[in-house]
Design a protein around this motif. Structure first.
Motif, PDB file in Angstrom:
ATOM      1  N   ALA A  13     -34.781  71.286 -68.895  1.00 45.26           N
ATOM      2  CA  ALA A  13     -33.385  70.786 -68.390  1.00 45.26           C
ATOM      3  C   ALA A  13     -33.432  70.454 -66.848  1.00 45.26           C
ATOM      4  O   ALA A  13     -32.985  69.632 -66.383  1.00 45.26           O
ATOM      5  CB  ALA A  13     -32.382  71.937 -68.826  1.00 45.26           C
ATOM      6  N   LYS A  14     -34.269  71.509 -66.068  1.00 51.66           N
ATOM      7  CA  LYS A  14     -34.070  71.217 -64.825  1.00 51.66           C
ATOM      8  C   LYS A  14     -34.607  69.759 -64.308  1.00 51.66           C
ATOM      9  O   LYS A  14     -34.224  69.186 -63.291  1.00 51.66           O
ATOM     10  CB  LYS A  14     -34.670  72.375 -64.066  1.00 51.66           C
ATOM     11  CG  LYS A  14     -34.120  73.599 -63.639  1.00 51.66           C
ATOM     12  CD  LYS A  14     -34.818  74.728 -63.108  1.00 51.66           C
ATOM     13  CE  LYS A  14     -34.302  76.410 -63.223  1.00 51.66           C
ATOM     14  NZ  LYS A  14     -35.476  77.139 -62.893  1.00 51.66           N
ATOM     15  N   VAL A  15     -35.595  69.486 -65.152  1.00 52.25           N
ATOM     16  CA  VAL A  15     -36.293  68.145 -64.840  1.00 52.25           C
ATOM     17  C   VAL A  15     -35.243  66.962 -65.357  1.00 52.25           C
ATOM     18  O   VAL A  15     -34.825  66.104 -64.635  1.00 52.25           O
ATOM     19  CB  VAL A  15     -37.650  67.774 -65.312  1.00 52.25           C
ATOM     20  CG1 VAL A  15     -37.999  66.593 -64.940  1.00 52.25           C
ATOM     21  CG2 VAL A  15     -38.439  69.170 -64.912  1.00 52.25           C
ATOM     22  N   VAL A  16     -34.793  67.168 -66.633  1.00 51.26           N
ATOM     23  CA  VAL A  16     -34.311  66.289 -67.217  1.00 51.26           C
ATOM     24  C   VAL A  16     -32.627  65.816 -66.822  1.00 51.26           C
ATOM     25  O   VAL A  16     -32.491  64.697 -66.486  1.00 51.26           O
ATOM     26  CB  VAL A  16     -34.349  66.457 -68.761  1.00 51.26           C
ATOM     27  CG1 VAL A  16     -33.551  65.376 -69.416  1.00 51.26           C
ATOM     28  CG2 VAL A  16     -35.784  66.336 -69.372  1.00 51.26           C
ATOM     29  N   VAL A  17     -32.072  66.986 -66.540  1.00 48.50           N
ATOM     30  CA  VAL A  17     -30.845  66.661 -66.105  1.00 48.50           C
ATOM     31  C   VAL A  17     -30.436  65.621 -64.989  1.00 48.50           C
ATOM     32  O   VAL A  17     -29.867  64.794 -64.969  1.00 48.50           O
ATOM     33  CB  VAL A  17     -30.132  68.166 -66.081  1.00 48.50           C
ATOM     34  CG1 VAL A  17     -28.657  68.178 -65.609  1.00 48.50           C
ATOM     35  CG2 VAL A  17     -29.901  68.748 -67.489  1.00 48.50           C
ATOM     36  N   PRO A  18     -31.160  66.178 -63.811  1.00 49.81           N
ATOM     37  CA  PRO A  18     -30.884  65.231 -62.793  1.00 49.81           C
ATOM     38  C   PRO A  18     -31.478  63.713 -63.080  1.00 49.81           C
ATOM     39  O   PRO A  18     -30.665  62.739 -62.707  1.00 49.81           O
ATOM     40  CB  PRO A  18     -31.897  65.838 -61.641  1.00 49.81           C
ATOM     41  CG  PRO A  18     -32.096  67.178 -62.025  1.00 49.81           C
ATOM     42  CD  PRO A  18     -32.020  67.137 -63.315  1.00 49.81           C
TER      43      PRO A  18
ATOM     44  N   LEU B 232     -37.124  79.738 -71.255  1.00 50.74           N
ATOM     45  CA  LEU B 232     -37.759  79.369 -70.010  1.00 50.74           C
ATOM     46  C   LEU B 232     -38.084  77.772 -70.213  1.00 50.74           C
ATOM     47  O   LEU B 232     -37.628  77.104 -69.368  1.00 50.74           O
ATOM     48  CB  LEU B 232     -38.789  80.298 -69.618  1.00 50.74           C
ATOM     49  CG  LEU B 232     -39.302  80.023 -68.302  1.00 50.74           C
ATOM     50  CD1 LEU B 232     -38.137  80.500 -67.442  1.00 50.74           C
ATOM     51  CD2 LEU B 232     -40.470  80.859 -68.003  1.00 50.74           C
ATOM     52  N   ILE B 233     -38.663  77.499 -71.205  1.00 51.00           N
ATOM     53  CA  ILE B 233     -39.073  76.105 -71.566  1.00 51.00           C
ATOM     54  C   ILE B 233     -38.062  75.131 -71.414  1.00 51.00           C
ATOM     55  O   ILE B 233     -38.154  74.298 -70.686  1.00 51.00           O
ATOM     56  CB  ILE B 233     -39.916  75.975 -72.851  1.00 51.00           C
ATOM     57  CG1 ILE B 233     -40.944  77.099 -72.966  1.00 51.00           C
ATOM     58  CG2 ILE B 233     -40.613  74.687 -73.060  1.00 51.00           C
ATOM     59  CD1 ILE B 233     -41.658  77.217 -74.073  1.00 51.00           C
ATOM     60  N   THR B 234     -37.061  75.517 -72.358  1.00 53.60           N
ATOM     61  CA  THR B 234     -35.845  74.566 -72.368  1.00 53.60           C
ATOM     62  C   THR B 234     -35.088  74.430 -70.762  1.00 53.60           C
ATOM     63  O   THR B 234     -34.796  73.435 -70.243  1.00 53.60           O
ATOM     64  CB  THR B 234     -34.941  74.957 -73.381  1.00 53.60           C
ATOM     65  OG1 THR B 234     -34.690  76.155 -73.104  1.00 53.60           O
ATOM     66  CG2 THR B 234     -35.484  74.502 -74.763  1.00 53.60           C
ATOM     67  N   GLN B 235     -35.140  75.642 -70.210  1.00 56.30           N
ATOM     68  CA  GLN B 235     -34.414  75.573 -69.086  1.00 56.30           C
ATOM     69  C   GLN B 235     -35.304  74.883 -67.931  1.00 56.30           C
ATOM     70  O   GLN B 235     -34.698  74.101 -67.097  1.00 56.30           O
ATOM     71  CB  GLN B 235     -34.398  77.133 -68.504  1.00 56.30           C
ATOM     72  CG  GLN B 235     -33.369  77.516 -69.081  1.00 56.30           C
ATOM     73  CD  GLN B 235     -33.119  79.154 -68.573  1.00 56.30           C
ATOM     74  OE1 GLN B 235     -33.806  79.589 -67.764  1.00 56.30           O
ATOM     75  NE2 GLN B 235     -32.242  80.086 -69.197  1.00 56.30           N
ATOM     76  N   THR B 236     -36.514  74.869 -68.061  1.00 54.98           N
ATOM     77  CA  THR B 236     -37.498  74.076 -66.956  1.00 54.98           C
ATOM     78  C   THR B 236     -37.154  72.644 -67.557  1.00 54.98           C
ATOM     79  O   THR B 236     -37.281  71.734 -66.583  1.00 54.98           O
ATOM     80  CB  THR B 236     -39.022  74.518 -67.170  1.00 54.98           C
ATOM     81  OG1 THR B 236     -38.844  75.777 -67.374  1.00 54.98           O
ATOM     82  CG2 THR B 236     -39.862  74.242 -66.157  1.00 54.98           C
TER      83      THR B 236
ATOM     84  N   ILE C 132     -26.415  74.225 -72.929  1.00 53.77           N
ATOM     85  CA  ILE C 132     -27.102  74.702 -74.208  1.00 53.77           C
ATOM     86  C   ILE C 132     -28.431  75.472 -73.626  1.00 53.77           C
ATOM     87  O   ILE C 132     -28.694  76.631 -74.097  1.00 53.77           O
ATOM     88  CB  ILE C 132     -27.725  73.482 -75.143  1.00 53.77           C
ATOM     89  CG1 ILE C 132     -26.444  73.129 -75.877  1.00 53.77           C
ATOM     90  CG2 ILE C 132     -28.558  74.032 -76.122  1.00 53.77           C
ATOM     91  CD1 ILE C 132     -26.691  71.749 -76.621  1.00 53.77           C
ATOM     92  N   SER C 133     -28.782  74.972 -72.593  1.00 58.25           N
ATOM     93  CA  SER C 133     -30.211  75.727 -71.930  1.00 58.25           C
ATOM     94  C   SER C 133     -29.985  76.975 -71.444  1.00 58.25           C
ATOM     95  O   SER C 133     -30.737  77.759 -71.538  1.00 58.25           O
ATOM     96  CB  SER C 133     -31.221  74.573 -71.389  1.00 58.25           C
ATOM     97  OG  SER C 133     -30.353  74.169 -70.394  1.00 58.25           O
ATOM     98  N   PHE C 134     -29.011  76.705 -70.612  1.00 58.66           N
ATOM     99  CA  PHE C 134     -28.850  77.958 -69.855  1.00 58.66           C
ATOM    100  C   PHE C 134     -27.699  78.791 -70.546  1.00 58.66           C
ATOM    101  O   PHE C 134     -27.456  80.217 -69.895  1.00 58.66           O
ATOM    102  CB  PHE C 134     -28.199  77.563 -68.470  1.00 58.66           C
ATOM    103  CG  PHE C 134     -29.462  76.930 -67.637  1.00 58.66           C
ATOM    104  CD1 PHE C 134     -30.190  77.978 -66.838  1.00 58.66           C
ATOM    105  CD2 PHE C 134     -29.624  75.647 -67.597  1.00 58.66           C
ATOM    106  CE1 PHE C 134     -31.247  77.215 -65.907  1.00 58.66           C
ATOM    107  CE2 PHE C 134     -30.632  75.099 -66.744  1.00 58.66           C
ATOM    108  CZ  PHE C 134     -31.412  76.248 -65.963  1.00 58.66           C
ATOM    109  N   GLY C 135     -26.922  78.642 -71.442  1.00 61.32           N
ATOM    110  CA  GLY C 135     -25.940  79.217 -72.078  1.00 61.32           C
ATOM    111  C   GLY C 135     -24.568  79.022 -71.163  1.00 61.32           C
ATOM    112  O   GLY C 135     -24.721  78.714 -69.805  1.00 61.32           O
TER     113      GLY C 135
END
Lengths: 137, 790, 137, 511
Positions: free
Chosen positions: C10-15, C4-8, C51-54
């Motif tokens: 990622a949600k911030v970092v990717v955009p 969950l942490i990486t996904q969160t 990577i973070s979401f698979g």
């Protein structure tokens, strides 16, 4: 140019050479990567002049031309002619551009090589380069 | 008709129709043979048309520019010598093709058969009429190739394949390449390929004989001729060539193609003869070959094999006679040689045709299984006897005359050379004659005389139809005619031919009876000894068999088979030694060349290393990074487990990004770091699917060797870079000045690196993205290459 | 890695990364950056997403055909080059002009940007194509 | 605006464009095929036009982006224009062949795209006048040929493990070689301050005249032996070739053997005869020596092979050695001979690979021990193969004879007796192994089981038509060689006068 840097580059080249002579395919690829790094630094280090600034011009929009661009071999002049008064403050941009191209190309090739290594593992069930001898003779 | 046109037609008509044969065969079916024979006849008649001109002593020389850049013309040069061989090619060709219509079964691939024969005929005629050496060589090789195809006509028989390959290697390969090289050397000496030019120019001939390359040139051209005419060590291909259909053997391997070598010897006779090298090479080879081949002929049981060896021996007569030229008499032996060349073509073709008939009717060629056929095949018997006796040199046949002349020439040359040759050469000649006589009797005795061998022979054996007998009868008639009236061939054929060789007009007188001479004595001795040898032959044969069993290596065929038969295995061993498999072995040469390329100028060219300046003013923080770089690289090298090694490489990549910052290259630093990230991701993706380690055990000696190599490469690179970073040599300036100066002016960009990438050197960038594009496609192919195959 | 942490993160970092990559692309002519750097940045961002979401999960909401990207990118880059021929110059000639925009003031507009966008697309498409193929395997 | 002025750059730009279109038009396989054939024809016509322009007007220099010698310059002199023409011919014919030969799935996905980029790489390599750009095109060639090597044929003839192994060796050896090329380029730039080959030639010529050539440029120049030698597969850098060429699908083998290894020979000529023209006496003996070693190893190894394509591959090594002795001898005539040899080998060897492709397509094996007696069922292929081997062996009346004849003649008239002697002796090996292979395939008994396999295919008319075209070229050159010899002699004269090349790029200068 910095002699220690050259020494580092050469040692990296030596380590890369040692690694590409190994049996282990992954080690070989690591060797190729190290060789690439060494060669990239080599190209940057042969830059024509040691500047003190990165080659990004910040100042004026239209600088006044200072150099003369002409060839006159009979007079021993090869373009461009740089007047005595001019001292270059920037690093050589050409080598940086070349290395940028080289980095990208080597990135693509390394990616291809790595996936090839994976496929070789699938086919041969080993990472031993000496086992790749079905085509000998 | 325009004479050059007739000659060109005679050359190219066979070629043209050879191409048409497969199509015509669909229309006329098995009558294609008659059609082809007609082409042969037309060529023959075209040559008859031009013969008066030649008999008058003229030559036809006509050429057009073909490859002027290298000085090669396409030309025709017709003199008596070339016309003689061309007559043989077209005349016997016609007879052979007529004979073949009956001989070849309709089930055979007739189109291919006549196609090859026509191609051969055209090549042969083209070869003799060629006016320059390159053109001669082209047709020369064509005759070899068509011979190869004809020997292998029955392609699924292993012996055919073997024989064809052997003839090709020795004639087209060995002989052809030697001849080509010889021709090129000749051109290097004289500056021309044109034969008439060389023949006409006395000063050129002197130049050739005094040139350093003379011996090499003569040797190579002679090798070419000897290989073609099955002389010297090259004779071994001819017996195996007997796998061809018998008419082909009669045509190519006795009457015409093997005469090509003799033609060449005759052609270059004016250029090279009169030297000791010529005498030793040509006459020496001829004398040795005639005895060896005669001896071998005698012990053959296959009558075709016997004829093959006898052909070699008879050709050696001619070769020897052409070689008999000394400084004293340029024409010595030439007349006899040319006459024997003609005679041999007639009687040997006759004999081959008879063998074809016998094999056709009696279904065997083994002399042990044949015998006593004279009653059942009376006409064949008569014709065969004429041919065989002519070969044996029995009067009043043409073979007798040329044999006499051979003896005469041998005595003369021996006399002119003095002790001990005045006895040696005539003795060799007589021995060869004795052997010839013996095997000639053997043919007649073995096939026609004695008791009928009912065990092996079919019940009914009879004379064949007129189509097969006709050609043989015509040739036998010529044998008798030329024997009784030798002045006919002498004045119409031999005189022009000889004058083509010695380049001056000559008048020859010959008659059947020329008084009691030494030669006649030699002939009588020959006949006597010949009969004795034939009677005692069994003892000799036994001894020979014993000897061969004891010494299997005492044979040229043994060496041929050793070299070419085992070539595949031996070559495989060699290729396995180089192409060993592991890639490391292939990488060494690259590394070694890199090292050598630095050592070479220092050691071989002994260049002076100019002094250089070192710069050790490195800030300490940079030094730390350098040390870290080397440390991570060493870690990546020595850590056996993949994941830590990859992390080390990744760290190395980031450190190099920092070095780029030191070097004031922000774009590079960003690129390096991002690229390193991506590389690491792919690395991790890959090593997650393979075993985590390999743990290569490096033997001590290999470790030291590799470290030594690596250190050498490192110092090599260091040395080059040390000099390369000394700055740009005066008075040059870097083109980078242009980019610094013009970047804003021309492109409006401030980041010069980017400007170079997208403006000044945008083709590099285009190429670079193409590489990424390609890598993506390549990866797709890699991953899909297994596809459904799993 | 699919926590969950990486996904969160990622949600911030990717955009952010995507935005950064576009700005790197656009300012490349004057500042460090450019098509290649921007492209690699974008590729890094998306690979972080993968990577973070698979790979399988991220395909559900985000599954472009990367081969179209690099195909179109090369088309664009080459077409930009050929465009200068149509304009009457040699291949890959570039030119620039200064535009007066109301908000940004004077902005340099270089024709090389089209070429650079092509580079950008090829880098994104090529690298992510390789990742995806390798990841799917 | 005259669009034809840009012909030289279209030779590279059009394949790039089409390669991207091929990816975008993947859903329409038929359009892909037709488009690619059309583009190949266009490129062929353009290369003929380019050649005729160079022939009439002299060397054409094209500044990419109009930056003069500071940017990247494409140069078409007679050498590069004829190489481009040659590569267009070979690639067009190989494409025709591959349409029915390559697996449909491969064709729909990557094949045509890779193929176009390979063409672009070839043309770029021949045309570029910039050393670093040459490196970029070398990498394009490398990856494109690797991608094509693993494309699938319709007949499942090569196990994918073999392909992986071959690609791995090919790739690693070439990567290492190109890294050395970068080292050498760095050294050259650091000393001379330019990447433009003409400019380099000018500067090195100037230093040679003044006797100030720094010594490290000699090892730098020698490092290029690794680079070009590896591309050309000369001994001892040839080891990848016998693995890679037989493994590739036949049309790709034809291109690899026919034109790709010639890139190395081209590089040697360009590099040593242009840039280091003043130091040729150092390099020429080395080139001759390497050429002879290559001839010996290639010819001998070829004899020992049972795999038909491996025989051909080893002969490519042997034959490239002949080209190299021609290059090393360095007279006008010898260089022309080397070019003729190169052209002849390109066409004949491609044809032989295509014929072997036909055999593989029909029989489903490359092992000559399993084939035999084919001439009764496949007389046409037998004839084609015979023409090819006659040409390779140098027998008249084929182009191979002309090539061998002029090469030997050039050598002998130049006084190089020993190299020519060795070359002559080993061409006997060539003849032997070539004809032996032909006999093994087409003569002898028909092996019972060869036609019983499931995966056999009929050879289509398009496949055979490309063979016929190549045969016609072989015979035309063999029977009327004058135009070719005249052109190559002119080309050789141009090569030996680097001033012409320099003038075209840096006008108005006297060296």
């Amino acid at each position: 140019m910095d002699t220690f840097l050259l020494l580092t580059i050469s040692i990296l080249f030596g380590i890369g050479t040692f690694l590409i002579l190994r049996r282990d395919i992954i080690k070989m690829i690591i060797g190729v990567v190290i060789l690439c790094h060494s060669v990239h630094m080599m190209i940057v280090s042969v830059g024509a002049f040691d500047g003190i600034k990165a080659p990004i011009i910040e100042s004026s929009k239209y600088p006044q031309p200072e150099y003369i661009f002409k060839d006159s071999i009979s007079e021993g002049i090869f373009a461009p002619v740089v007047p005595e008064s001019v001292s270059v403050i920037y690093m050589d941009p050409l080598v940086q551009a070349l290395v940028l191209t080289a980095i990208v190309i080597n990135l693509a090739i390394t990616a291809f090589l790595l996936i090839l290594a994976y496929r070789i593992y699938e086919e041969y069930g080993t990472m031993d380069a000496d086992e790749l001898r079905r085509l000998r003779g | 008709m325009n004479l050059p046109v007739a000659v060109v037609l005679a050359i190219f008509l066979p070629f043209f129709f050879a191409i048409l044969v497969p199509y015509l065969e669909r229309i006329v079916k098995h009558n294609i043979g008659w059609f082809s024979a007609l082409i042969g006849l037309i060529s023959f008649l075209l040559l008859v048309l031009i013969s008066p001109e030649i008999i008058r002593g003229e030559v036809i020389h006509y050429s057009v520019s073909w490859i002027p850049s290298v000085g090669v013309d396409f030309g025709i040069y017709v003199d008596g010598l070339s016309l003689l061989i061309a007559f043989l090619a077209s005349g016997i060709g016609f007879l052979i093709m007529a004979y073949s219509t009956e001989y070849m079964s309709h089930r055979e691939d007739l189109a291919r058969y006549y196609q090859y024969i026509l191609l051969f005929m055209g090549s042969m005629i083209g070869m003799v009429f060629a006016s320059n050496t390159i053109q001669l060589f082209i047709f020369w090789e064509l005759t070899s190739i068509t011979s190869f195809l004809l020997i292998g006509f029955w392609r699924n028989k292993p012996q055919s394949v073997y024989g064809a390959k052997k003839s090709l290697i020795l004639t087209a390969g060995f002989g052809g390449l030697a001849l080509l090289t010889g021709i090129l050397l000749l051109r290097a000496i004289t500056g021309t390929f044109d034969i008439p030019t060389i023949l006409a120019d006395e000063s050129l001939k002197v130049l050739i004989k005094e040139h350093d390359l003379f011996l090499g040139t003569l040797f190579l051209i002679f090798i070419g001729a000897a290989a073609k005419s099955a002389q010297g060590p090259f004779y071994i291909w001819l017996p195996n060539a007997m796998e061809a259909p018998t008419p082909v053997s009669a045509f190519l391997h006795s009457a015409t193609m093997v005469k090509a070598g003799l033609y060449l010897i005759g052609r270059v006779h004016p250029i090279f003869s009169g030297t000791e090298a010529w005498l030793i090479m040509v006459a020496g080879t001829g004398l040795v070959t005639m005895v060896v081949a005669g001896f071998l002929a005698l012990r053959q049981t296959d009558i075709k094999g016997l004829l093959a060896y006898s052909t070699i021996s008879q050709l050696a007569y001619i070769m020897a006679m052409y070689g008999y030229t000394t400084y004293q008499d340029p024409s010595l032996g030439v007349v006899a040689a040319t006459y024997h060349l003609l005679n041999h073509a007639t009687f040997k073709a006759t004999l081959f045709l008879i063998v074809g008939i016998v094999a056709h009717e009696a279904a065997t060629r083994d002399i042990k299984k044949l015998g006593g056929l004279r009653k059942e095949m009376p006409i064949t018997f008569v014709i065969a006897t004429i041919g065989a006796l002519s070969m044996a040199g029995v009067p009043p046949l043409n073979g007798f005359l040329s044999k006499e002349m051979f003896y005469e020439a041998s005595v003369d040359i021996g006399a002119s050379l003095g002790q001990p040759y005045n006895l040696l050469i005539p003795m060799i000649a007589v021995i060869a004659g004795v052997l010839t006589f013996a095997y000639s009797i053997k043919i007649i005795d073995g096939i026609f005389l004695g008791k009928r061998n009912d065990e092996h022979l079919p019940k009914k054996v009879h004379d064949p139809s007129i189509i097969m007998l006709g050609p043989a009868a015509i040739l036998a008639f010529i044998v008798v005619l030329f024997g009784i009236f030798p002045s006919i061939p002498m004045s119409f054929i031999i005189e022009p031919a000889v004058s083509g060789i010695i380049l001056e007009d000559i008048s020859i007188y010959a008659s059947l009876w020329h008084g009691f001479t030494v030669e006649l004595l030699m002939t009588v001795v020959t006949f006597g000894l010949g009969i004795i040898i034939y009677k005692k032959y069994d003892a000799i044969a036994n001894w020979q068999d014993e000897f061969n069993k004891k010494h299997p290596t005492f044979s040229l065929n043994y060496y041929y088979d050793e070299i070419f038969g085992n070539a595949t295995e031996n070559a495989k061993k060699i290729s396995l030694k180089f192409q060993v498999g592991p890639i490391r072995a292939y990488l060494f040469p690259i590394v070694l060349i890199a090292i050598l390329s630095v050592l070479f100028p220092i050691i071989i060219l002994s260049v002076e290393l100019t002094p250089i300046t070192f710069n050790f003013e490195t800030p300490p923080y940079e030094l730390i990074v350098f040390i870290l770089i080397i440390t991570t690289a060493v870690m990546a090298a020595i850590i056996p487990s993949y994941l830590p090694a990859v992390i080390a490489v990744s760290a190395l990549g980031f450190l190099i990004g920092i070095v780029f910052i030191f070097l004031l290259a922000p774009d590079l630093a960003i690129t390096q770091i991002l690229a390193e990230t991506l590389t690491t991701i792919i690395f991790v993706l890959v090593i997650s699917k393979v075993p985590q380690t390999f743990k290569e055990k490096i033997p001590r000696n290999i470790l030291y060797r590799d470290i030594l190599i690596s250190l050498t490469v490192a110092s090599t690179v260091f040395l080059i870079m040390l000099y390369a970073t000394q700055g740009i040599i005066e008075p040059f300036e870097s083109v980078s000045h242009y980019f610094l100066e013009k970047s804003i002016l021309l492109t409006g960009g401030h980041n010069i690196v980017n400007v170079i990438l997208v403006d000044f050197r945008s083709l590099d960038t285009l190429g670079e993205i193409v590489v990424i594009f390609l890598a993506a496609l390549g990866v797709y192919n890699l991953l899909h290459s297994r596809g459904e195959r799993k | 890695m699919t926590t969950l942490i990486t996904q969160t993160i990622a949600k911030v970092v990717v955009p952010l990364c995507v935005f950064l990559s576009i700005s790197l692309l656009l300012t490349g002519h004057d500042q460090p950056g450019g098509g290649f750097i921007g492209g690699v940045m974008f590729a890094t961002a998306i690979s972080l997403l993968y990577i973070s979401f698979g790979l399988d999960d991220s395909k559900k909401f985000f599954n472009p055909d990367w081969s179209l990207y690099f195909g179109f990118g090369l088309l664009l880059a080459t077409a930009a080059g050929i465009g200068s021929i149509i304009a009457g110059y040699n291949l890959l000639r570039t030119d620039y002009t200064y535009l007066q925009l109301p908000l940004f003031g004077e902005v340099e507009l270089s024709s090389a940007i089209v070429f650079d966008i092509g580079v950008y697309l090829v880098v994104i498409g090529g690298l992510l194509f390789i990742f995806k193929k390798m990841g799917e395997d | 605006m005259n669009i034809l002025e840009h012909t030289i750059v279209f030779m590279i730009a059009i394949p790039f464009l089409v390669a991207s279109l091929m990816i975008l038009t993947r859903p329409f396989p038929e359009i892909q095929k037709k488009l690619n054939v059309l583009v190949s024809i266009v490129l062929l016509i353009l290369s003929v036009y380019l050649f005729s322009q160079v022939w009439q007007n002299g060397i054409i220099a094209y500044d990419i982006g109009d930056w003069g010698k500071y940017g990247i310059v494409l140069v078409a002199d007679l050498l590069s224009a004829s190489m481009v023409l040659l590569s267009s011919i070979i690639t067009f014919l190989a494409l025709l062949f591959s349409l029915d030969y390559i697996d449909d799935k491969s064709q729909n996905t990557t094949y045509h795209s890779l193929y176009n980029l390979l063409i672009a790489g070839l043309n770029g390599t021949f045309l570029t006048g910039d050393l670093f750009n040459l490196f970029v095109f070398f990498e394009i060639l490398l990856i494109a040929s690797c991608g094509l090597l693993i494309a699938n044929e319709k007949v499942e003839i090569t196990p994918s493990s073999h392909k992986m192994e071959a690609v791995y060796k090919y790739l690693i050896l070439n990567i290492i070689a190109t890294l050395f090329m970068l080292v050498a380029i760095a050294s050259l730039y650091g000393t001379l301050g330019t990447l433009n080959m003409a400019d380099m030639a000018l500067r090195i010529g100037y230093m040679n005249e003044n006797g100030t050539l720094p010594w490290h440029l000699i090892p730098t120049a020698l490092l290029f032996i690794v680079v070009f030698g590896n591309k050309a597969a000369i001994f001892p850098l040839h080891f990848w070739l016998p693995d890679a060429h037989p493994t590739a699908p036949s049309p790709i083998s034809a291109i690899l053997s026919g034109i790709l290894i010639k890139v190395g020979a081209y590089g040697f000529i360009r590099f040593y005869y242009l840039i280091f023209e003043g130091n040729l006496e150092i390099f020429q003996p080395i080139i001759i020596f390497l050429g002879l070693a290559t001839i010996i190893i290639g010819s001998i190894s070829a004899v020992g092979q049972d795999d038909i394509k491996k025989v051909l591959a080893y002969h490519s090594i042997g034959q490239i050695g002949y080209v190299f002795i021609g290059i090393g001898m360095g007279t006008v005539y010898a260089l022309a001979a080397a070019l003729i040899y190169l052209i002849n080998h390109a066409i004949s060897k491609s044809m032989l690979f295509l014929v072997s492709g036909c055999i593989v397509h029909k029989i489903g094996t490359r092992d000559m021990r399993k084939i035999g007696g084919l001439s009764s069922t496949e007389p046409f292929l037998g004839l084609m193969f015979l023409v090819g081997i006659m040409s390779i062996s140098g027998l008249p009346p084929t182009s191979g004879f002309i090539a061998k004849f002029v090469l030997f003649d050039a050598g002998i008239s130049g006084g190089f007796y020993i190299p020519i002697l060795i070359a002559v002796i080993f061409s006997l090996f060539t003849l032997f192994s070539m004809f032996k292979s032909w006999q093994r395939i087409f003569w002898g008994e028909i092996k019972d089981n060869i036609f019983e396999k499931e995966n056999i295919h009929q050879n289509s008319k398009t496949m055979l038509s490309s063979l016929v075209i190549m045969t016609v070229i072989i015979f035309v050159i063999g029977l009327y060689a004058e135009p070719l010899i005249a052109i190559t002699l002119e080309t050789a004269e141009q090569i030996l006068d680097p001033q012409l090349y320099i003038d075209a790029i840096i006008p108005g200068e006297v060296r």
